[in-house]
Write an enzyme that holds these catalytic residues in place. Structure first.
Site, PDB file in Angstrom:
ATOM      1  CG  ASP A 125       5.761   3.759   0.892  1.00 54.00           C
ATOM      2  OD1 ASP A 125       6.036   4.481   1.877  1.00 54.00           O
ATOM      3  OD2 ASP A 125       4.601   3.559   0.489  1.00 54.00           O
ATOM      4  CE1 TYR A 136      -3.689   2.478   0.495  1.00 58.04           C
ATOM      5  CE2 TYR A 136      -2.477   3.280   2.390  1.00 58.04           C
ATOM      6  CZ  TYR A 136      -3.508   3.426   1.487  1.00 58.04           C
ATOM      7  OH  TYR A 136      -4.327   4.522   1.564  1.00 58.04           O
ATOM      8  CE  LYS A 189       0.761   5.258   8.116  1.00 54.33           C
ATOM      9  NZ  LYS A 189       0.805   4.347   6.995  1.00 54.33           N
TER      10      LYS A 189
END
Ligand SMILES: *Cc1c(COP(=O)(O)O)cnc(C)c1O
Length: 424
Positions: A236, A141, A264
């Site tokens: 990522d 994702y 995050k």
């Protein structure tokens, strides 16, 4: 106002009652609870229940919720104003910290979310290489931009639509989707599309389909294939950055990507994303180069203050070994209890990340993850919730630990999860 009341109101006003789909509990059944406050390792719900939290706001809360030093940093920044629309000193401090911790990042651009970071990194890779196609891996994702929402994990997978409506087929054609942990598939794709592939984007440890770890040599093979083909390798690390080591998975695995995306943890609980890497690539961004990318609130001083405080804490405390000990304790608990109960289980764990697949077979790919028993996970989820432990409401999400879980908190949580497994 109870969670049930709030959810009834929310569903009238917000599609599905939530602002991010995985929060809706669709895959585990039941209705979501609302949280009115969070402190350390616990959430307090609108119904005044205290829950030990293994979601940690989906990764960012590595120091636990509402850490005093992060709160103080935000409060101090608040005194000076919330947004300037000009460069501010904290952006430079943040850029210095990121480039110091992650040596492959020579230059960095800050944005507001992980989705923006990956979307912009892909555009930059295309602009730099003047090629259109990208390779991604099923179950990885990378946020919800068009090129990347194809065979994606996280909420997209949880809700059974890893390919979103609204993504034009012509865009999807530029995204080549391959199985993770299959180096031969990458070689074959490069051979089939010579000179066409701009970049390979990968979650080096896929953590939006549960948790999958790379087979030995796999990430090195990706690096070699990209170098040979003149494509960029994009790690990522929105999830893994600063979670497992200050330098991310790339430090642990000894791989140097061309570009890295972050988010995050670097926001300390406020919205932040970042992408960075080789200076010669990054200098293709506007205003120096032809690749456009921008943001009204990018480098926001409150978000920078929170993120810098979070990163400083990682630097001063270096908590990674302590966090890994918590991870091993949870893993051993889950393995012992599933064995005692005779349930098939895989518990991939690294540092402060883990997940439980109800599966007899090790999970090396998205296809393997889909073989696990998601219905049984739903029952486990609710058995934990009934005992005051909050896991991600999906069989395909990773669990996270924070330094606030140390001490009696982790013992209590392990006892309750053990009990929950025996009750199934
Ligand atoms: C969460 C996540 C994203 C998206 O970040 P948002 O801030 O939710 O847009 C991208 N990549 C990975 C690996 C993630 O875990």
């Amino acid at each position: 106002m109870t969670s049930a009341d709030l959810f009834a109101r929310a569903r009238q006003l917000i599609p599905g009652g939530v602002n991010s789909p995985v929060r809706a509990f669709r895959s585990v059944g039941g209705a979501p609870f609302f949280v009115k406050s969070a402190q350390g390792a616990t959430l307090t719900t609108a119904d005044d229940r205290e829950l030990i939290d293994f979601v940690c706001t989906w990764g960012p809360a590595i120091h636990g919720h509402n850490h005093p030093l992060i709160r103080q940093a935000i409060a101090a920044a608040l005194e000076r104003g919330t947004s300037f629309g000009t460069p501010n000193p904290l952006e430079v401090d943040m850029a210095e910290m990121i480039t110091r911790f992650v040596p492959s990042i020579q230059k960095v651009r800050l944005c507001n979310s992980g989705t923006e970071a990956t979307m912009s990194a892909i555009r930059l890779a295309r602009g730099f290489t003047r090629r259109d196609k990208i390779i991604k891996f099923s179950g990885c994702y990378h946020g919800h931009s068009d090129s990347l929402l194809i065979k994606a994990g996280s909420g997209a997978l949880t809700h059974g639509n890893p390919d979103s409506a609204g993504v034009p087929a012509s865009f999807a054609r530029e995204t080549i989707v391959l199985p993770y942990n299959d180096a031969a598939a990458v070689e074959a794709a490069f051979a089939a599309h010579p000179g066409e592939i701009a970049a390979v984007i990968v979650e080096p440890y896929p953590a939006n389909v549960g948790l999958i770890l790379p087979l030995p040599g796999y990430l090195a093979a990706l690096r070699a294939a990209c170098t040979r083909a003149g494509a960029l390798l994009i790690f990522d690390e929105v999830m893994t950055g600063f979670r497992l080591a200050k330098g991310g998975v790339q430090e642990i695995e000894g791989i140097t990507p061309d570009l890295t995306t972050l988010g995050k943890i670097i926001g300390g609980g406020l919205p932040v994303g970042a992408f960075g890497g080789r200076a010669d690539v990054m200098d293709h961004l506007a205003p120096l180069g032809p690749v456009y990318q921008a943001g009204t609130l990018s480098g926001n001083p409150l978000a920078m203050a929170a993120g810098i405080a979070a990163l400083r804490l990682l630097e001063t405390e270096n908590p990674y070994e302590r966090l890994a000990a918590l991870g091993r304790q949870v893993r051993d608990t889950l393995l012992d209890a599933t064995r005692a109960k005779g349930l098939p289980a895989q518990v991939p764990q690294t540092g402060s990340m883990f997940c439980l697949y109800f599966s007899a077979k090790p999970v090396h790919s998205y296809a393997d993850a889909l073989q696990s028993d998601a219905a049984l996970f739903g029952r486990f989820f609710h058995a934990c919730l009934a005992r005051g432990v909050y896991l991600p409401p999906s069989a395909y999400e990773a669990c996270f630990l924070s330094t606030a879980h140390e001490g009696s908190m982790i013992d209590r949580a392990c006892e309750r999860m053990h009990d929950a497994l025996l009750s199934l």
